[in-house]
Design a protein around this motif. Structure first.
Motif, PDB file in Angstrom:
ATOM      1  N   ILE A 299      19.258  11.578  -3.758  1.00 43.80           N
ATOM      2  CA  ILE A 299      20.687  11.862  -3.953  1.00 43.80           C
ATOM      3  C   ILE A 299      21.007  11.959  -5.443  1.00 43.80           C
ATOM      4  O   ILE A 299      21.710  12.867  -5.894  1.00 43.80           O
ATOM      5  N   ALA A 300      20.462  11.030  -6.223  1.00 43.82           N
ATOM      6  CA  ALA A 300      20.725  11.023  -7.665  1.00 43.82           C
ATOM      7  C   ALA A 300      20.197  12.281  -8.342  1.00 43.82           C
ATOM      8  O   ALA A 300      20.795  12.769  -9.303  1.00 43.82           O
ATOM      9  N   SER A 301      19.098  12.819  -7.840  1.00 45.63           N
ATOM     10  CA  SER A 301      18.500  14.013  -8.453  1.00 45.63           C
ATOM     11  C   SER A 301      19.123  15.303  -7.943  1.00 45.63           C
ATOM     12  O   SER A 301      18.838  16.385  -8.470  1.00 45.63           O
ATOM     13  N   GLY A 302      19.961  15.218  -6.927  1.00 44.20           N
ATOM     14  CA  GLY A 302      20.567  16.409  -6.357  1.00 44.20           C
ATOM     15  C   GLY A 302      19.720  17.068  -5.294  1.00 44.20           C
ATOM     16  O   GLY A 302      20.120  18.090  -4.726  1.00 44.20           O
ATOM     17  N   GLU A 303      18.572  16.491  -4.978  1.00 41.51           N
ATOM     18  CA  GLU A 303      17.694  17.054  -3.945  1.00 41.51           C
ATOM     19  C   GLU A 303      18.245  16.792  -2.545  1.00 41.51           C
ATOM     20  O   GLU A 303      17.948  17.532  -1.608  1.00 41.51           O
ATOM     21  N   LEU A 304      19.050  15.732  -2.409  1.00 43.56           N
ATOM     22  CA  LEU A 304      19.651  15.387  -1.129  1.00 43.56           C
ATOM     23  C   LEU A 304      21.157  15.277  -1.301  1.00 43.56           C
ATOM     24  O   LEU A 304      21.631  14.885  -2.372  1.00 43.56           O
ATOM     25  N   PRO A 305      21.926  15.605  -0.262  1.00 40.05           N
ATOM     26  CA  PRO A 305      23.390  15.473  -0.357  1.00 40.05           C
ATOM     27  C   PRO A 305      23.814  14.013  -0.301  1.00 40.05           C
ATOM     28  O   PRO A 305      23.061  13.143   0.159  1.00 40.05           O
ATOM     29  N   GLU A 306      25.008  13.727  -0.769  1.00 45.59           N
ATOM     30  CA  GLU A 306      25.566  12.384  -0.665  1.00 45.59           C
ATOM     31  C   GLU A 306      25.631  11.970   0.806  1.00 45.59           C
ATOM     32  O   GLU A 306      25.987  12.779   1.670  1.00 45.59           O
ATOM     33  N   GLN A 307      25.304  10.728   1.091  1.00 41.75           N
ATOM     34  CA  GLN A 307      25.348  10.219   2.460  1.00 41.75           C
ATOM     35  C   GLN A 307      25.366   8.697   2.434  1.00 41.75           C
ATOM     36  O   GLN A 307      24.993   8.077   1.436  1.00 41.75           O
ATOM     37  N   ASP A 308      25.797   8.124   3.547  1.00 44.48           N
ATOM     38  CA  ASP A 308      25.871   6.666   3.681  1.00 44.48           C
ATOM     39  C   ASP A 308      24.491   6.154   4.073  1.00 44.48           C
ATOM     40  O   ASP A 308      24.064   6.299   5.215  1.00 44.48           O
ATOM     41  N   LEU A 309      23.792   5.532   3.107  1.00 43.29           N
ATOM     42  CA  LEU A 309      22.427   5.085   3.369  1.00 43.29           C
ATOM     43  C   LEU A 309      22.378   3.938   4.366  1.00 43.29           C
ATOM     44  O   LEU A 309      21.360   3.753   5.045  1.00 43.29           O
TER      45      LEU A 309
ATOM     46  N   GLY B 215       0.818  -1.215   0.000  1.00 43.15           N
ATOM     47  CA  GLY B 215       0.000   0.000   0.000  1.00 43.15           C
ATOM     48  C   GLY B 215       0.848   1.259   0.000  1.00 43.15           C
ATOM     49  O   GLY B 215       0.542   2.238  -0.695  1.00 43.15           O
ATOM     50  N   LEU B 216       1.929   1.239   0.786  1.00 41.58           N
ATOM     51  CA  LEU B 216       2.829   2.394   0.845  1.00 41.58           C
ATOM     52  C   LEU B 216       3.469   2.633  -0.511  1.00 41.58           C
ATOM     53  O   LEU B 216       3.510   3.772  -1.005  1.00 41.58           O
ATOM     54  N   GLN B 217       3.971   1.571  -1.145  1.00 49.07           N
ATOM     55  CA  GLN B 217       4.612   1.720  -2.449  1.00 49.07           C
ATOM     56  C   GLN B 217       3.626   2.228  -3.486  1.00 49.07           C
ATOM     57  O   GLN B 217       3.966   3.078  -4.319  1.00 49.07           O
ATOM     58  N   ALA B 218       2.390   1.745  -3.440  1.00 48.10           N
ATOM     59  CA  ALA B 218       1.368   2.203  -4.388  1.00 48.10           C
ATOM     60  C   ALA B 218       1.105   3.698  -4.221  1.00 48.10           C
ATOM     61  O   ALA B 218       0.943   4.424  -5.211  1.00 48.10           O
ATOM     62  N   SER B 219       1.092   4.179  -2.983  1.00 47.96           N
ATOM     63  CA  SER B 219       0.858   5.613  -2.756  1.00 47.96           C
ATOM     64  C   SER B 219       2.045   6.444  -3.225  1.00 47.96           C
ATOM     65  O   SER B 219       1.879   7.582  -3.678  1.00 47.96           O
ATOM     66  N   LEU B 220       3.250   5.890  -3.144  1.00 47.28           N
ATOM     67  CA  LEU B 220       4.444   6.624  -3.571  1.00 47.28           C
ATOM     68  C   LEU B 220       4.596   6.635  -5.083  1.00 47.28           C
ATOM     69  O   LEU B 220       5.226   7.539  -5.636  1.00 47.28           O
ATOM     70  N   ASP B 221       4.020   5.647  -5.764  1.00 49.26           N
ATOM     71  CA  ASP B 221       4.148   5.561  -7.222  1.00 49.26           C
ATOM     72  C   ASP B 221       3.523   6.764  -7.924  1.00 49.26           C
ATOM     73  O   ASP B 221       3.872   7.063  -9.067  1.00 49.26           O
ATOM     74  N   ASP B 222       2.602   7.447  -7.255  1.00 53.10           N
ATOM     75  CA  ASP B 222       1.948   8.613  -7.840  1.00 53.10           C
ATOM     76  C   ASP B 222       2.712   9.910  -7.584  1.00 53.10           C
ATOM     77  O   ASP B 222       2.272  10.983  -7.979  1.00 53.10           O
ATOM     78  N   ILE B 223       3.838   9.831  -6.884  1.00 57.51           N
ATOM     79  CA  ILE B 223       4.624  11.018  -6.531  1.00 57.51           C
ATOM     80  C   ILE B 223       5.975  10.941  -7.237  1.00 57.51           C
ATOM     81  O   ILE B 223       6.676   9.938  -7.132  1.00 57.51           O
ATOM     82  N   ASP B 224       6.327  11.984  -7.964  1.00 56.46           N
ATOM     83  CA  ASP B 224       7.589  11.993  -8.716  1.00 56.46           C
ATOM     84  C   ASP B 224       8.760  12.551  -7.915  1.00 56.46           C
ATOM     85  O   ASP B 224       9.884  12.077  -8.039  1.00 56.46           O
ATOM     86  N   ASP B 225       8.509  13.583  -7.101  1.00 61.98           N
ATOM     87  CA  ASP B 225       9.581  14.265  -6.378  1.00 61.98           C
ATOM     88  C   ASP B 225      10.036  13.431  -5.180  1.00 61.98           C
ATOM     89  O   ASP B 225       9.225  13.098  -4.315  1.00 61.98           O
ATOM     90  N   PRO B 226      11.327  13.086  -5.102  1.00 55.85           N
ATOM     91  CA  PRO B 226      11.814  12.262  -3.992  1.00 55.85           C
ATOM     92  C   PRO B 226      11.577  12.890  -2.614  1.00 55.85           C
ATOM     93  O   PRO B 226      11.316  12.167  -1.647  1.00 55.85           O
ATOM     94  N   VAL B 227      11.662  14.207  -2.506  1.00 56.90           N
ATOM     95  CA  VAL B 227      11.435  14.846  -1.212  1.00 56.90           C
ATOM     96  C   VAL B 227       9.968  14.700  -0.795  1.00 56.90           C
ATOM     97  O   VAL B 227       9.663  14.434   0.376  1.00 56.90           O
TER      98      VAL B 227
END
Length: 201
Positions: free
Chosen positions: A145-155, A77-89
């Motif tokens: 991180i890939a889009s530049g919206e977040l800084p590089e970090q150790d996930l 259910g969570l993944q389905a709700s996120l599939d409709d959102i493009d912006d990672p933030v």
């Protein structure tokens, strides 16, 4: 011969499992996992005690089945709700809100913490199922991180830290206070991962 629930044997098994899961959830929230027996669960589910053993050999196996089912349903259910959102933030906001609002009956049940009553092997299996949800967060952060919206970090460090902020929190009962607590949690997590969040009054 026991009465078949549903139109087929497969449906019968699924409905029986759902009944057992529902009974376990209710009884666990009322008494705690350690205070209930398989006989209690069978009676609450309206099935014969021997029928329980056709699905689960013991109470711990039933709990693991329940946690697996709940986690898989929630993650889907969570993944389905996120599939409709493009912006990672914005995906991260949605993830935080979902996690902060989630009631995990197997974490908040009365009695001893489940970690103290489960075997080491069962604890590991629970941890593996929690990892399903953590993978969703990992994908969100990696995309940020890939889009530049977040800084590089150790996930490997960031993901468990974020989830530690969201697990087992008791939110206020009042609607306004609850929303404020979730909003503050959301802002905290976004700042923690380095998202550019506008300052609000």
């Amino acid at each position: 011969m026991p009465k078949i629930i549903g139109a087929s044997l497969h449906e019968h098994r699924e409905q029986t499992r759902r009944r057992l899961f529902g009974a376990l959830s209710t009884l666990m929230s009322e008494r705690g996992f350690d205070a209930i027996t398989l006989a209690d669960i069978a009676a609450a589910a309206g099935v014969g005690r021997t029928a329980v053993y056709n699905h689960f050999p013991d109470k711990e196996s039933l709990l693991l089945g329940f946690i697996t089912h709940e986690t898989e349903q929630y993650a889907a259910g969570l993944q389905a709700s996120l599939d409709d959102i493009d912006d990672p933030v914005e995906q991260l906001r949605a993830y935080v809100r979902a996690q902060a609002s989630l009631t995990r009956v197997y974490h908040v049940a009365p009695g001893p913490e489940l970690r103290s009553v489960l075997s080491r092997g069962a604890q590991q299996r629970v941890r593996e199922h929690v990892g399903v949800v953590e993978q969703i967060l990992r994908r969100i952060l990696a995309a940020g991180i890939a889009s530049g919206e977040l800084p590089e970090q150790d996930l490997a460090t960031t993901v468990p830290l974020v989830n530690a902020c969201l697990t087992g929190r008791n939110l206020p009962d009042g609607a306004d206070e609850r929303e404020q607590a979730i909003a503050q949690t959301e802002a905290f997590v976004l700042r923690a991962v380095g998202a550019r969040v506008p300052v609000t009054a």
